[in-house]
Design a protein around this motif. Structure first.
Motif, PDB file in Angstrom:
ATOM      1  N   PRO A  34     -57.290 -48.511  16.555  1.00  0.00           N
ATOM      2  CA  PRO A  34     -58.616 -49.345  16.863  1.00  0.00           C
ATOM      3  C   PRO A  34     -58.468 -49.887  18.325  1.00  0.00           C
ATOM      4  O   PRO A  34     -59.717 -50.328  18.896  1.00  0.00           O
ATOM      5  CB  PRO A  34     -58.510 -50.523  15.908  1.00  0.00           C
ATOM      6  CG  PRO A  34     -57.023 -50.716  15.563  1.00  0.00           C
ATOM      7  CD  PRO A  34     -56.482 -49.086  15.544  1.00  0.00           C
ATOM      8  N   VAL A  35     -57.388 -49.830  18.918  1.00  0.00           N
ATOM      9  CA  VAL A  35     -57.533 -50.258  20.490  1.00  0.00           C
ATOM     10  C   VAL A  35     -57.181 -49.084  21.423  1.00  0.00           C
ATOM     11  O   VAL A  35     -56.780 -49.288  22.650  1.00  0.00           O
ATOM     12  CB  VAL A  35     -56.186 -51.393  20.385  1.00  0.00           C
ATOM     13  CG1 VAL A  35     -56.639 -52.679  19.722  1.00  0.00           C
ATOM     14  CG2 VAL A  35     -54.723 -50.977  20.097  1.00  0.00           C
ATOM     15  N   LYS A  36     -57.318 -47.825  20.995  1.00  0.00           N
ATOM     16  CA  LYS A  36     -56.899 -46.632  21.550  1.00  0.00           C
ATOM     17  C   LYS A  36     -55.800 -46.854  22.332  1.00  0.00           C
ATOM     18  O   LYS A  36     -55.400 -46.306  23.444  1.00  0.00           O
ATOM     19  CB  LYS A  36     -58.154 -46.446  22.705  1.00  0.00           C
ATOM     20  CG  LYS A  36     -59.373 -46.864  22.094  1.00  0.00           C
ATOM     21  CD  LYS A  36     -59.819 -45.774  21.211  1.00  0.00           C
ATOM     22  CE  LYS A  36     -61.126 -45.396  20.532  1.00  0.00           C
ATOM     23  NZ  LYS A  36     -61.499 -45.353  19.440  1.00  0.00           N
ATOM     24  N   ALA A  37     -54.504 -47.000  21.456  1.00  0.00           N
ATOM     25  CA  ALA A  37     -53.243 -47.049  22.141  1.00  0.00           C
ATOM     26  C   ALA A  37     -52.317 -45.756  21.807  1.00  0.00           C
ATOM     27  O   ALA A  37     -51.669 -45.585  22.705  1.00  0.00           O
ATOM     28  CB  ALA A  37     -52.451 -48.233  21.767  1.00  0.00           C
ATOM     29  N   ILE A  38     -52.964 -44.821  21.330  1.00  0.00           N
ATOM     30  CA  ILE A  38     -52.544 -43.592  21.219  1.00  0.00           C
ATOM     31  C   ILE A  38     -53.395 -42.533  21.954  1.00  0.00           C
ATOM     32  O   ILE A  38     -54.254 -42.321  21.908  1.00  0.00           O
ATOM     33  CB  ILE A  38     -52.436 -43.277  19.673  1.00  0.00           C
ATOM     34  CG1 ILE A  38     -51.732 -44.165  18.620  1.00  0.00           C
ATOM     35  CG2 ILE A  38     -51.572 -41.668  19.329  1.00  0.00           C
ATOM     36  CD1 ILE A  38     -51.712 -44.130  17.333  1.00  0.00           C
ATOM     37  N   ARG A  39     -52.535 -41.789  22.641  1.00  0.00           N
ATOM     38  CA  ARG A  39     -52.929 -40.928  23.680  1.00  0.00           C
ATOM     39  C   ARG A  39     -52.132 -39.530  23.786  1.00  0.00           C
ATOM     40  O   ARG A  39     -50.915 -39.475  23.364  1.00  0.00           O
ATOM     41  CB  ARG A  39     -53.155 -41.184  25.010  1.00  0.00           C
ATOM     42  CG  ARG A  39     -53.879 -42.325  25.171  1.00  0.00           C
ATOM     43  CD  ARG A  39     -53.815 -42.884  26.613  1.00  0.00           C
ATOM     44  NE  ARG A  39     -54.688 -44.022  26.543  1.00  0.00           N
ATOM     45  CZ  ARG A  39     -54.209 -45.260  26.548  1.00  0.00           C
ATOM     46  NH1 ARG A  39     -52.956 -45.445  26.341  1.00  0.00           N
ATOM     47  NH2 ARG A  39     -54.807 -46.582  26.845  1.00  0.00           N
ATOM     48  N   MET A  40     -52.948 -38.424  24.084  1.00  0.00           N
ATOM     49  CA  MET A  40     -52.251 -37.114  24.066  1.00  0.00           C
ATOM     50  C   MET A  40     -52.081 -37.026  25.689  1.00  0.00           C
ATOM     51  O   MET A  40     -53.109 -37.135  26.603  1.00  0.00           O
ATOM     52  CB  MET A  40     -53.088 -35.895  23.492  1.00  0.00           C
ATOM     53  CG  MET A  40     -52.226 -34.708  23.596  1.00  0.00           C
ATOM     54  SD  MET A  40     -52.814 -33.392  22.617  1.00  0.00           S
ATOM     55  CE  MET A  40     -52.518 -33.851  21.089  1.00  0.00           C
ATOM     56  N   VAL A  41     -50.738 -36.875  26.228  1.00  0.00           N
ATOM     57  CA  VAL A  41     -50.771 -36.507  27.640  1.00  0.00           C
ATOM     58  C   VAL A  41     -49.896 -35.588  27.869  1.00  0.00           C
ATOM     59  O   VAL A  41     -49.026 -35.007  27.074  1.00  0.00           O
ATOM     60  CB  VAL A  41     -49.730 -37.996  28.127  1.00  0.00           C
ATOM     61  CG1 VAL A  41     -50.737 -39.250  27.926  1.00  0.00           C
ATOM     62  CG2 VAL A  41     -48.411 -38.034  27.510  1.00  0.00           C
ATOM     63  N   SER A  42     -49.651 -35.153  29.194  1.00  0.00           N
ATOM     64  CA  SER A  42     -48.890 -34.097  29.733  1.00  0.00           C
ATOM     65  C   SER A  42     -47.258 -34.592  29.491  1.00  0.00           C
ATOM     66  O   SER A  42     -46.849 -35.466  29.920  1.00  0.00           O
ATOM     67  CB  SER A  42     -49.162 -33.865  30.987  1.00  0.00           C
ATOM     68  OG  SER A  42     -47.906 -33.081  31.736  1.00  0.00           O
ATOM     69  N   ALA A  43     -46.805 -33.609  28.822  1.00  0.00           N
ATOM     70  CA  ALA A  43     -45.081 -33.705  28.581  1.00  0.00           C
ATOM     71  C   ALA A  43     -44.381 -34.270  29.789  1.00  0.00           C
ATOM     72  O   ALA A  43     -43.772 -34.908  29.894  1.00  0.00           O
ATOM     73  CB  ALA A  43     -44.465 -32.750  27.722  1.00  0.00           C
ATOM     74  N   SER A  44     -44.886 -33.317  30.861  1.00  0.00           N
ATOM     75  CA  SER A  44     -43.946 -33.702  32.097  1.00  0.00           C
ATOM     76  C   SER A  44     -44.225 -34.861  32.833  1.00  0.00           C
ATOM     77  O   SER A  44     -43.697 -35.672  33.333  1.00  0.00           O
ATOM     78  CB  SER A  44     -44.347 -32.594  33.232  1.00  0.00           C
ATOM     79  OG  SER A  44     -45.629 -32.474  33.236  1.00  0.00           O
ATOM     80  N   LEU A  45     -45.710 -35.294  32.598  1.00  0.00           N
ATOM     81  CA  LEU A  45     -45.894 -36.758  33.166  1.00  0.00           C
ATOM     82  C   LEU A  45     -45.361 -37.915  32.439  1.00  0.00           C
ATOM     83  O   LEU A  45     -44.856 -38.616  33.104  1.00  0.00           O
ATOM     84  CB  LEU A  45     -47.540 -36.908  33.059  1.00  0.00           C
ATOM     85  CG  LEU A  45     -48.399 -36.254  34.102  1.00  0.00           C
ATOM     86  CD1 LEU A  45     -50.061 -36.342  33.900  1.00  0.00           C
ATOM     87  CD2 LEU A  45     -48.099 -36.331  35.547  1.00  0.00           C
ATOM     88  N   TYR A  46     -45.187 -37.560  31.108  1.00  0.00           N
ATOM     89  CA  TYR A  46     -44.404 -38.626  30.120  1.00  0.00           C
ATOM     90  C   TYR A  46     -43.130 -38.847  30.358  1.00  0.00           C
ATOM     91  O   TYR A  46     -42.620 -39.829  30.898  1.00  0.00           O
ATOM     92  CB  TYR A  46     -44.659 -38.235  28.658  1.00  0.00           C
ATOM     93  CG  TYR A  46     -43.765 -39.206  28.019  1.00  0.00           C
ATOM     94  CD1 TYR A  46     -44.334 -40.393  27.621  1.00  0.00           C
ATOM     95  CD2 TYR A  46     -42.816 -38.665  27.250  1.00  0.00           C
ATOM     96  CE1 TYR A  46     -43.621 -41.329  26.741  1.00  0.00           C
ATOM     97  CE2 TYR A  46     -42.212 -39.358  26.285  1.00  0.00           C
ATOM     98  CZ  TYR A  46     -42.478 -40.844  25.960  1.00  0.00           C
ATOM     99  OH  TYR A  46     -41.719 -41.525  25.282  1.00  0.00           O
ATOM    100  N   LYS A  47     -42.399 -37.794  30.793  1.00  0.00           N
ATOM    101  CA  LYS A  47     -40.903 -37.778  31.018  1.00  0.00           C
ATOM    102  C   LYS A  47     -40.646 -38.326  32.221  1.00  0.00           C
ATOM    103  O   LYS A  47     -39.648 -38.923  32.693  1.00  0.00           O
ATOM    104  CB  LYS A  47     -40.639 -36.305  30.849  1.00  0.00           C
ATOM    105  CG  LYS A  47     -40.435 -35.904  29.342  1.00  0.00           C
ATOM    106  CD  LYS A  47     -39.759 -34.448  29.121  1.00  0.00           C
ATOM    107  CE  LYS A  47     -39.691 -34.005  27.737  1.00  0.00           C
ATOM    108  NZ  LYS A  47     -39.551 -32.817  27.427  1.00  0.00           N
ATOM    109  N   SER A  48     -41.569 -38.008  33.305  1.00  0.00           N
ATOM    110  CA  SER A  48     -41.151 -38.527  34.450  1.00  0.00           C
ATOM    111  C   SER A  48     -41.683 -40.085  34.729  1.00  0.00           C
ATOM    112  O   SER A  48     -41.228 -40.861  35.547  1.00  0.00           O
ATOM    113  CB  SER A  48     -42.141 -37.691  35.642  1.00  0.00           C
ATOM    114  OG  SER A  48     -43.551 -38.183  35.663  1.00  0.00           O
TER     115      SER A  48
END
Length: 66
Positions: A50-64
């Motif tokens: 309901p608050v849009k806290a879950i997203r799909m992101v690039s794995a490389s961006l997340y790890k950095s």
């Protein structure tokens, strides 16, 4: 791409837990957390937040960012 939860935005409603077909979402300190090695990246959790806290992101961006 991987699915992540922004813990600053998560309100702990647990809606995402109920739609995850592989039970890869757990609650830690009243916030949702994706167990990455168990997640099949189906994305069913994204639209139910309901608050849009879950997203799909690039794995490389997340790890950095960690």
């Amino acid at each position: 791409m991987i699915i992540v939860v922004d813990k600053a935005e998560c309100v702990g409603c647990e809606e995402c837990l109920h739609v995850c077909p592989v039970e890869s979402i757990v609650m830690k300190t009243e916030k949702a957390e994706i167990v990455q090695h168990a997640c099949n990246q189906c994305g069913r959790c994204i639209p139910v937040c309901p608050v849009k806290a879950i997203r799909m992101v690039s794995a490389s961006l997340y790890k950095s960012s960690i």
